[in-house]
Design an enzyme around this catalytic site. Structure first.
Site, mmCIF file in Angstrom:
data_model
loop_
_atom_site.group_PDB
_atom_site.id
_atom_site.type_symbol
_atom_site.label_atom_id
_atom_site.label_comp_id
_atom_site.label_asym_id
_atom_site.label_seq_id
_atom_site.Cartn_x
_atom_site.Cartn_y
_atom_site.Cartn_z
ATOM 1 N N ARG A 30 1.067 -1.097 -0.080
ATOM 2 C CA ARG A 30 -0.139 0.080 -0.102
ATOM 3 C C ARG A 30 0.717 1.258 -0.073
ATOM 4 O O ARG A 30 2.056 1.174 0.234
ATOM 5 C CB ARG A 30 -0.847 0.019 1.140
ATOM 6 C CG ARG A 30 -0.854 -0.701 2.378
ATOM 7 C CD ARG A 30 0.449 -0.034 3.246
ATOM 8 N NE ARG A 30 0.228 1.169 3.479
ATOM 9 C CZ ARG A 30 1.197 1.992 3.831
ATOM 10 N NH1 ARG A 30 2.570 1.766 3.632
ATOM 11 N NH2 ARG A 30 0.978 3.270 3.936
ATOM 12 N N GLN A 58 -2.025 2.051 9.998
ATOM 13 C CA GLN A 58 -0.504 1.973 9.401
ATOM 14 C C GLN A 58 0.437 2.863 10.293
ATOM 15 O O GLN A 58 1.592 2.453 10.032
ATOM 16 C CB GLN A 58 -0.929 2.699 8.281
ATOM 17 C CG GLN A 58 -1.727 2.024 6.897
ATOM 18 C CD GLN A 58 -2.928 2.243 6.839
ATOM 19 O OE1 GLN A 58 -3.732 2.642 8.050
ATOM 20 N NE2 GLN A 58 -3.624 2.207 5.768
ATOM 21 N N ASP A 100 -1.916 10.350 -2.133
ATOM 22 C CA ASP A 100 -2.225 9.290 -3.227
ATOM 23 C C ASP A 100 -2.690 9.905 -4.520
ATOM 24 O O ASP A 100 -2.631 9.196 -5.431
ATOM 25 C CB ASP A 100 -3.412 8.131 -2.430
ATOM 26 C CG ASP A 100 -3.059 7.469 -1.458
ATOM 27 O OD1 ASP A 100 -2.701 6.144 -1.772
ATOM 28 O OD2 ASP A 100 -3.018 7.881 -0.427
ATOM 29 N N ARG A 158 -7.327 -1.012 -7.113
ATOM 30 C CA ARG A 158 -7.559 0.056 -6.370
ATOM 31 C C ARG A 158 -7.617 1.375 -7.174
ATOM 32 O O ARG A 158 -6.758 1.713 -7.994
ATOM 33 C CB ARG A 158 -6.341 0.200 -5.144
ATOM 34 C CG ARG A 158 -6.279 -0.966 -4.223
ATOM 35 C CD ARG A 158 -5.393 -0.659 -2.879
ATOM 36 N NE ARG A 158 -6.297 0.316 -2.140
ATOM 37 C CZ ARG A 158 -5.835 1.074 -0.928
ATOM 38 N NH1 ARG A 158 -4.657 0.614 -0.676
ATOM 39 N NH2 ARG A 158 -6.669 1.508 -0.279
ATOM 40 N N ALA A 180 0.837 5.100 -2.393
ATOM 41 C CA ALA A 180 0.655 5.439 -3.908
ATOM 42 C C ALA A 180 1.933 5.138 -4.575
ATOM 43 O O ALA A 180 1.894 4.204 -5.899
ATOM 44 C CB ALA A 180 0.425 6.794 -4.036
ATOM 45 N N ASN A 238 -5.733 11.854 0.569
ATOM 46 C CA ASN A 238 -4.824 11.012 1.085
ATOM 47 C C ASN A 238 -5.703 10.174 2.110
ATOM 48 O O ASN A 238 -6.741 10.278 2.282
ATOM 49 C CB ASN A 238 -3.718 11.929 2.160
ATOM 50 C CG ASN A 238 -2.516 11.119 2.545
ATOM 51 O OD1 ASN A 238 -2.116 10.472 1.954
ATOM 52 N ND2 ASN A 238 -2.464 11.285 3.781
ATOM 53 N N LYS A 239 -4.858 9.447 3.009
ATOM 54 C CA LYS A 239 -5.400 8.457 3.905
ATOM 55 C C LYS A 239 -6.714 9.193 4.788
ATOM 56 O O LYS A 239 -6.561 10.318 4.930
ATOM 57 C CB LYS A 239 -4.417 7.970 4.919
ATOM 58 C CG LYS A 239 -4.987 7.008 5.782
ATOM 59 C CD LYS A 239 -5.847 5.707 5.119
ATOM 60 C CE LYS A 239 -5.053 5.236 4.295
ATOM 61 N NZ LYS A 239 -5.937 3.946 3.531
#
Length: 345
Positions: A50, A196, A237, A91, A52, A247-248
């Site tokens: 995981r 994460q 990402d 994804r 990007a 992003n996350k």
């Protein structure tokens, strides 16, 4: 302070792609050996790999494996296109995945036969991996000059070696700053629901001997209010042409909090993460992941049975909340539309 920088989550060995299975960290360091494009797509979808940049590199190797598998096939270009679609569906949010796959299709288009294409695609994937590490080191050096020289630095999710070919983006900036003697106190959000930060960023920081504190995501506002945070730095990402950044999940909330507390908010990402065809962040597809990721932790049920769940994997931070975007080609400050376009040529 010397930084070890020995973590390499992606490697090509003995005619196969090997990925460090990030689902098993920090308990176990185990590499999965992949030789088929379908297995590579599954590894991307199932979070074996995981981040990007790492997803893009993995997809590039997936295309090389696909070319090797269709040697001797008359309609090899059509088969390669089908493999490309399999990878791109794995994804949807990270632009690096589609970018790397399209680059490999372009590389194949320059070849007269599948054997030549197979060699060219593998060579480019290996070059992409090596270049990513060099770019991250350059990004880190540039970013270390932009962040405050001392104080608390908060980061979200994992943006280190595990999210890239090596060294990292936002965590690479932290690595570079610590190595250069910056007097920083590092704070890492745990980053629900995949943790994460708690599992991966903490593992990387410990390996490098960088002192840090792990905090629950909801503690960020408290830490800021107490004056413990002087800057926030995250990865990306996908970055739209105007600087809006996906992003996350939880990144947007951090940016709003940082803005309220007058704390600079930085994004670190390679230029390949910028989607110049996407005018602004409203068009970015946000991946919704399975409900079980929220209902469970380590396979243990946390919620009442059948509870409804929303599980967006990402959110979009408006460009207006970002102080600077740090890339391997330079640091861009607002207005981002012009600055990013200049870097992208």
């Amino acid at each position: 302070m010397p930084i070890a920088d020995q973590i390499r989550p992606i490697r090509w060995q003995n005619d196969a792609l090997e990925l460090l299975d990030q689902r098993q960290l920090p308990a176990q360091e185990h590499y999965l050996r992949l030789q088929e494009v379908e297995a590579v797509a599954a590894a991307i979808r199932d979070m074996v790999v995981r981040g990007a940049p790492a997803i893009g590199i993995t997809a590039a190797f997936g295309m090389a494996l696909a070319a090797r598998a269709i040697a001797g096939t008359a309609d090899w270009r059509e088969s390669l296109n089908r493999s490309a679609e399999v990878l791109k569906r794995a994804r949807p949010t990270a632009v690096n995945l589609a970018w790397a796959v399209q680059q490999q299709l372009h590389n194949a288009g320059l070849c007269d036969d599948v054997t030549t294409a197979s060699e060219a695609l593998l060579r480019w994937a290996q070059e992409l991996l090596a270049q990513d590490i060099r770019d991250n080191q350059r990004m880190g050096a540039l970013g270390a000059e932009v962040l405050p020289p001392e104080g608390g630095i908060l980061t979200h999710c994992n943006t280190g070696s595990l999210a890239t070919g090596g060294y990292g983006t936002a965590l690479g900036v932290i690595r570079a700053g610590i190595a250069a003697g910056r007097n920083w106190r590092i704070y890492a959000d745990e980053t629900r629901p995949w943790l994460q930060g708690a599992r991966l960023t903490a593992w990387e920081l410990q390996k490098d001997g960088i002192p840090f504190s792990l905090n629950v995501d909801g503690a960020a506002a408290h830490l800021m209010a107490r004056g413990e945070i002087q800057a926030v730095i995250v990865g990306a990402d996908r970055i739209a042409a105007n600087g809006d950044t996906a992003n996350k999940i939880g990144t947007y909330a951090l940016a709003v909090l940082a803005h309220y507390h007058d704390i600079p908010f930085f994004v670190a990402a390679p230029v390949s993460t910028v989607d110049f065809a996407m005018p602004h962040g409203n068009g970015i597809v946000i991946e919704e992941r399975p409900a079980e990721e929220v209902r469970q932790c380590g396979g243990r049920e946390l919620t009442p049975a059948g509870v409804a769940v929303r599980n967006p994997a990402f959110d979009v931070t408006p460009a207006a909340l970002i102080a600077a975007i740090i890339t391997e080609k330079g640091v861009v400050r607002p207005p981002f539309l012009e600055g990013l376009a200049a870097l992208g040529g």
